[in-house]
Design an enzyme around this catalytic site. Sequence first.
Site, short mmCIF file in Angstrom:
data_model
loop_
_atom_site.label_atom_id
_atom_site.label_comp_id
_atom_site.label_asym_id
_atom_site.label_seq_id
_atom_site.Cartn_x
_atom_site.Cartn_y
_atom_site.Cartn_z
N ASP A 221 -0.60 -4.20 10.00
CA ASP A 221 -0.26 -4.33 8.74
C ASP A 221 -1.52 -4.80 8.12
OD1 ASP A 221 1.21 -5.56 6.67
OD2 ASP A 221 2.81 -6.80 8.18
N ASP A 249 -4.20 -0.20 6.08
CA ASP A 249 -3.04 0.30 4.58
C ASP A 249 -1.54 0.32 4.70
OD1 ASP A 249 -2.26 1.13 2.40
OD2 ASP A 249 -3.83 2.67 1.80
N MET A 250 -0.96 -0.89 4.73
CA MET A 250 0.66 -0.57 5.16
C MET A 250 0.58 1.21 4.40
SD MET A 250 2.39 -3.92 4.32
CE MET A 250 3.30 -2.99 3.59
N HIS A 257 12.49 0.11 2.41
CA HIS A 257 12.26 -0.18 1.04
C HIS A 257 11.98 -0.44 0.23
CE1 HIS A 257 13.65 -4.64 2.56
NE2 HIS A 257 12.03 -4.05 2.88
#
Length: 351
Positions: A221, A249-250, A257
């Site tokens: 995360d 980096d996400m 979503h």
Amino acid sequence: MSSTQNQFGKPSINEEDDDACLYAMLLSSSHIFPMVLNAAIDLNLFEIIARAGPDVYMSPSEIASQLPTQHPDALICSIACCVYFTREDGSVERLYGVSPAGKFYVQNEEGGSMDSISSLACHRATVEVFLNFKAAILGGGNLFEKLHGMSSFQYMKTDPSLNKSFNKAVADLSRIHMKKILEKYEGFEGVSLLVDVAGGTGASLNMVISKYPSIKGINFDLPQMIQHAPSYPGENLYIHSGIEHVGGDMYEGSTCHNWNDEQCIKLLMNCNKALPQNGKVIIMDFIMPEVPEATNAAKYVSMLDNAMFIQPGGKERTEKEFEALCKASGFSGFQVICRAFAVMGVMELYK
């Protein structure tokens, strides 16, 4: 025959119109309940009532005696059970207990509850975004970023209160979902390495590894999400219970979503490239019904769809839409294995 009914016993047009008008009034005032609920949480109302014991009801004055208030009648919250007690003099007193829904606002054995989700929804930075909903419909894009000049995840770096509130809400909700999922899903059996993408503080991954201790877990995360990850007993801060926290980096991998279809396909393609030949991607996400339904499950995921639309610029998806993403990102197979609470789907994607 009643003036409000026709010969078949059905409500008259006037009665139906009155009911529709009352429903419209209710909808126009629906913003009040979340604020009352959040106040009840801040005042520790549910904990006070729960401490009295199971099936025990308290009077407003008894509750108020444990609060810094002179207005016990202001404590009424419709998520608490209310019963009426008739005194000998004929007067009626209201007594309150914790309702079946209200119990989820009482701290559980892991120290979590639904109260953190309500607190996040009422955070100033979140409320400001919802007050500008029209702008998202007319202009599209990430409304949070347009209003605050940065994404919600970047904003959390500058606002510790939002960062703490978000992490707590995600961890608490994840525990509730994962507890139900682990009762149904057996797909972790035989897994040797499990990477939880956008795993927050590692709450879900820890629950999985507690049941399947042979799994090596990596919790991936953003750095600000994992910096406050709890240290579990017997291990150090960064590696505990078979879990390694990795900051990054996400957008290199994240919850579906949060993103539009194009971004999701890019994310899933990255996952596909990283998988060994016999590996699989497990998606745990809400699944929208193919057609609108009046169930609580459908209403909940529909509200989340709106929330995803205006904040990160994402959306919730139907099963068919998830399958289309799977095919577009190069996976050979897709299957919904089970669901928790009717809408939290556990989906497997095969290389």
